[in-house]
Design an enzyme around this catalytic site. Structure first.
Site, PDB file in Angstrom:
ATOM      1  N   LYS A 111     -33.308 -84.178 -14.136  1.00  0.00           N
ATOM      2  CA  LYS A 111     -32.610 -85.326 -13.526  1.00  0.00           C
ATOM      3  C   LYS A 111     -33.616 -86.273 -12.880  1.00  0.00           C
ATOM      4  CE  LYS A 111     -29.017 -82.011 -12.207  1.00  0.00           C
ATOM      5  NZ  LYS A 111     -29.686 -80.787 -11.773  1.00  0.00           N
TER       6      LYS A 111
ATOM      7  N   HIS B 267     -29.499 -88.570 -11.129  1.00  0.00           N
ATOM      8  CA  HIS B 267     -29.102 -87.519 -10.180  1.00  0.00           C
ATOM      9  C   HIS B 267     -27.944 -87.940  -9.271  1.00  0.00           C
ATOM     10  CE1 HIS B 267     -30.947 -83.679  -8.335  1.00  0.00           C
ATOM     11  NE2 HIS B 267     -29.675 -83.736  -8.012  1.00  0.00           N
TER      12      HIS B 267
ATOM     13  N   TYR C 156     -36.131 -80.763  -7.690  1.00  0.00           N
ATOM     14  CA  TYR C 156     -36.193 -79.316  -7.458  1.00  0.00           C
ATOM     15  C   TYR C 156     -37.647 -78.805  -7.483  1.00  0.00           C
ATOM     16  CZ  TYR C 156     -31.182 -79.472  -8.789  1.00  0.00           C
ATOM     17  OH  TYR C 156     -29.844 -79.771  -8.909  1.00  0.00           O
TER      18      TYR C 156
HETATM   19  N1  NAP Z   1     -26.503 -82.614  -9.333  1.00  0.00           N
HETATM   20  C1  NAP Z   1     -26.493 -82.229  -8.078  1.00  0.00           C
HETATM   21  O1  NAP Z   1     -26.519 -83.052  -7.155  1.00  0.00           O
HETATM   22  C2  NAP Z   1     -26.430 -80.771  -7.767  1.00  0.00           C
HETATM   23  C3  NAP Z   1     -26.145 -80.367  -6.448  1.00  0.00           C
HETATM   24  C4  NAP Z   1     -26.042 -78.990  -6.193  1.00  0.00           C
HETATM   25  C5  NAP Z   1     -26.229 -78.082  -7.226  1.00  0.00           C
HETATM   26  N2  NAP Z   1     -26.536 -78.516  -8.484  1.00  0.00           N
HETATM   27  C6  NAP Z   1     -26.791 -77.561  -9.589  1.00  0.00           C
HETATM   28  O2  NAP Z   1     -25.822 -76.518  -9.576  1.00  0.00           O
HETATM   29  C7  NAP Z   1     -26.463 -75.264  -9.373  1.00  0.00           C
HETATM   30  C8  NAP Z   1     -25.579 -74.316  -8.591  1.00  0.00           C
HETATM   31  O3  NAP Z   1     -25.176 -74.832  -7.357  1.00  0.00           O
HETATM   32  P1  NAP Z   1     -25.669 -74.224  -5.969  1.00  0.00           P
HETATM   33  O4  NAP Z   1     -27.068 -73.793  -6.116  1.00  0.00           O
HETATM   34  O5  NAP Z   1     -25.320 -75.195  -4.934  1.00  0.00           O
HETATM   35  O6  NAP Z   1     -24.753 -73.001  -5.655  1.00  0.00           O
HETATM   36  P2  NAP Z   1     -23.791 -71.898  -6.305  1.00  0.00           P
HETATM   37  O7  NAP Z   1     -24.177 -71.557  -7.675  1.00  0.00           O
HETATM   38  O8  NAP Z   1     -22.413 -72.337  -6.009  1.00  0.00           O
HETATM   39  O9  NAP Z   1     -24.148 -70.688  -5.327  1.00  0.00           O
HETATM   40  C9  NAP Z   1     -25.427 -70.155  -5.249  1.00  0.00           C
HETATM   41  C10 NAP Z   1     -25.456 -69.179  -4.090  1.00  0.00           C
HETATM   42  O10 NAP Z   1     -24.579 -68.077  -4.361  1.00  0.00           O
HETATM   43  C11 NAP Z   1     -25.315 -66.865  -4.406  1.00  0.00           C
HETATM   44  N3  NAP Z   1     -24.807 -66.098  -5.547  1.00  0.00           N
HETATM   45  C12 NAP Z   1     -25.027 -66.286  -6.861  1.00  0.00           C
HETATM   46  N4  NAP Z   1     -24.384 -65.379  -7.605  1.00  0.00           N
HETATM   47  C13 NAP Z   1     -23.713 -64.585  -6.732  1.00  0.00           C
HETATM   48  C14 NAP Z   1     -22.878 -63.455  -6.894  1.00  0.00           C
HETATM   49  N5  NAP Z   1     -22.578 -62.979  -8.101  1.00  0.00           N
HETATM   50  N6  NAP Z   1     -22.365 -62.864  -5.775  1.00  0.00           N
HETATM   51  C15 NAP Z   1     -22.642 -63.350  -4.547  1.00  0.00           C
HETATM   52  N7  NAP Z   1     -23.442 -64.427  -4.335  1.00  0.00           N
HETATM   53  C16 NAP Z   1     -23.966 -65.035  -5.422  1.00  0.00           C
HETATM   54  C17 NAP Z   1     -26.765 -67.260  -4.591  1.00  0.00           C
HETATM   55  O11 NAP Z   1     -27.609 -66.330  -3.951  1.00  0.00           O
HETATM   56  P3  NAP Z   1     -28.970 -65.783  -4.637  1.00  0.00           P
HETATM   57  O12 NAP Z   1     -29.641 -66.930  -5.335  1.00  0.00           O
HETATM   58  O13 NAP Z   1     -29.737 -65.289  -3.444  1.00  0.00           O
HETATM   59  O14 NAP Z   1     -28.557 -64.687  -5.555  1.00  0.00           O
HETATM   60  C18 NAP Z   1     -26.812 -68.591  -3.852  1.00  0.00           C
HETATM   61  O15 NAP Z   1     -26.934 -68.399  -2.453  1.00  0.00           O
HETATM   62  C19 NAP Z   1     -27.771 -75.646  -8.670  1.00  0.00           C
HETATM   63  O16 NAP Z   1     -28.745 -74.641  -8.703  1.00  0.00           O
HETATM   64  C20 NAP Z   1     -28.138 -76.888  -9.445  1.00  0.00           C
HETATM   65  O17 NAP Z   1     -28.685 -76.544 -10.706  1.00  0.00           O
HETATM   66  C21 NAP Z   1     -26.620 -79.846  -8.756  1.00  0.00           C
END
Ligand code: NAP
Length: 293
Positions: free
Chosen positions: A81, A115, A51
């Site tokens: 990670k 990861h 990240y």
């Molecule tokens: N281990 C892995 O391989 C892996 C893979 C993916 C993710 N992750 C972890 O999981 C975390 C979350 O997953 P993610 O980033 O894929 O997505 P997510 O949390 O499912 O969704 C994030 C998206 O939703 C929007 N959002 C957040 N709160 C909201 C709300 N209350 N209303 C409407 N839209 C909202 C955000 O926009 P804004 O930011 O513009 O507000 C962003 O576009 C990551 O940041 C990471 O730490 C890990």
């Protein structure tokens, strides 16, 4: 303050069940959003070497702690990670040093994850050995995996020199991707489950299927999704860089969905993967099988 449940890991450490995800959060925004999240009551941040914001996240935590002396370092949970390209014992040892260097302002890493399983047996094994040593050094408190399927977990649990079981597996989970076989396996093994992309990477926040639940509980769709993860017993990692979304997302911890509604949401499952899917990544034996065909 929002009351957020804690989960006790098999390492004996406590992890707050809601963490701020910072994937795709650029460095300058990480420096801004992490202190705002801590102000809102978050006590858990999920970063990763890939990240490219480990340093900014750690420094933001450290300077916030200086300004808020009633909160101690041990009250905050910081995850990083080791990425796939750093698999293997020697490379992972160096990667851990680098992640620790980036986290030096906060002294240690609470949780370090592999990861994904995307390499081969020898490299995955070497990586796990290096992670075990990092725990022995005291600079990393718990270790775990991410994107591991049942087969990768079985491989790890059979290492002859396994000393530490993964504390958790961080995987994509939301009502459209419930991965019941993997979830059952993890629960039986006493490995905690951490749900990433709980909003389907933002793609499911406006799904009409959520409307009846949002209406019934008088909550937003995002809150229903985060509450679903918590009701399923998962640790959950909503990501936002929007300050106004921080508190409502955290407040999902206070939304209690009925068992019946959790089941109705489970029924939306359609194996919808929004991110990547290394859970299917072949073991060495499967790769050989593929070559034969
Ligand atoms: N281990 C892995 O391989 C892996 C893979 C993916 C993710 N992750 C972890 O999981 C975390 C979350 O997953 P993610 O980033 O894929 O997505 P997510 O949390 O499912 O969704 C994030 C998206 O939703 C929007 N959002 C957040 N709160 C909201 C709300 N209350 N209303 C409407 N839209 C909202 C955000 O926009 P804004 O930011 O513009 O507000 C962003 O576009 C990551 O940041 C990471 O730490 C890990």
């Amino acid at each position: 303050m929002v009351s957020v449940p804690n989960v006790k890991l098999n390492s004996g450490k406590i992890i707050p069940a809601v963490g701020l995800g910072v994937w795709k959060t650029p460095q300058n925004l990480a420096s801004q959003i992490v202190p705002k999240a801590l102000d809102a009551g978050y006590r858990h941040v999920d970063s990763a070497a890939i990240y490219k914001n480990e340093e900014e996240v750690s420094e933001a935590i450290a300077s916030w702690l200086k300004k808020n002396p009633s909160v101690k370092r041990e009250d905050i949970f910081y995850t990083s990670k080791v990425f796939d390209s750093d698999h293997g014992y020697e490379k992972t040892k160096k990667a851990i040093e680098l992640s620790l260097e980036k986290a030096k302002s906060i002294g240690y890493i609470d949780l370090l994850l592999v990861h994904s399983p995307q390499s081969d047996y020898e490299k995955r094994h070497g990586t796990w050995m290096a992670l075990q040593e990092a725990v022995e050094s005291g600079k990393v408190k718990s270790i775990g995996v991410s994107n591991y399927g049942v087969k990768h977990l079985k491989e790890l649990l059979a290492y002859p020199d396994l000393k530490i079981k993964p504390a958790l597996n961080q995987i994509e989970l939301h009502p459209w991707l419930t991965r019941s076989e993997l979830v059952d396996f993890l629960q039986k093994e006493g490995i905690a489950i951490e749900a990433y992309s709980p909003l389907g990477n933002g793609k499911k926040v406006n799904d009409p299927a959520l409307e009846p639940f949002a209406k019934k509980y008088n909550k937003t769709n995002a809150q229903i999704l985060i509450a679903w993860s918590l009701a399923r017993g998962f640790i959950v990692l909503p990501k936002t860089v929007t300050e106004s979304r921080l508190l409502p997302n955290l407040e999902s911890a206070e939304v209690k969905l009925s068992e019946e509604d959790v089941k109705k949401l489970d029924a939306l499952d359609e194996h919808f993967v929004t991110c990547w899917d290394p859970i299917e990544y072949p073991l060495d034996s499967e790769k050989k099988e593929e070559k034969k065909d």
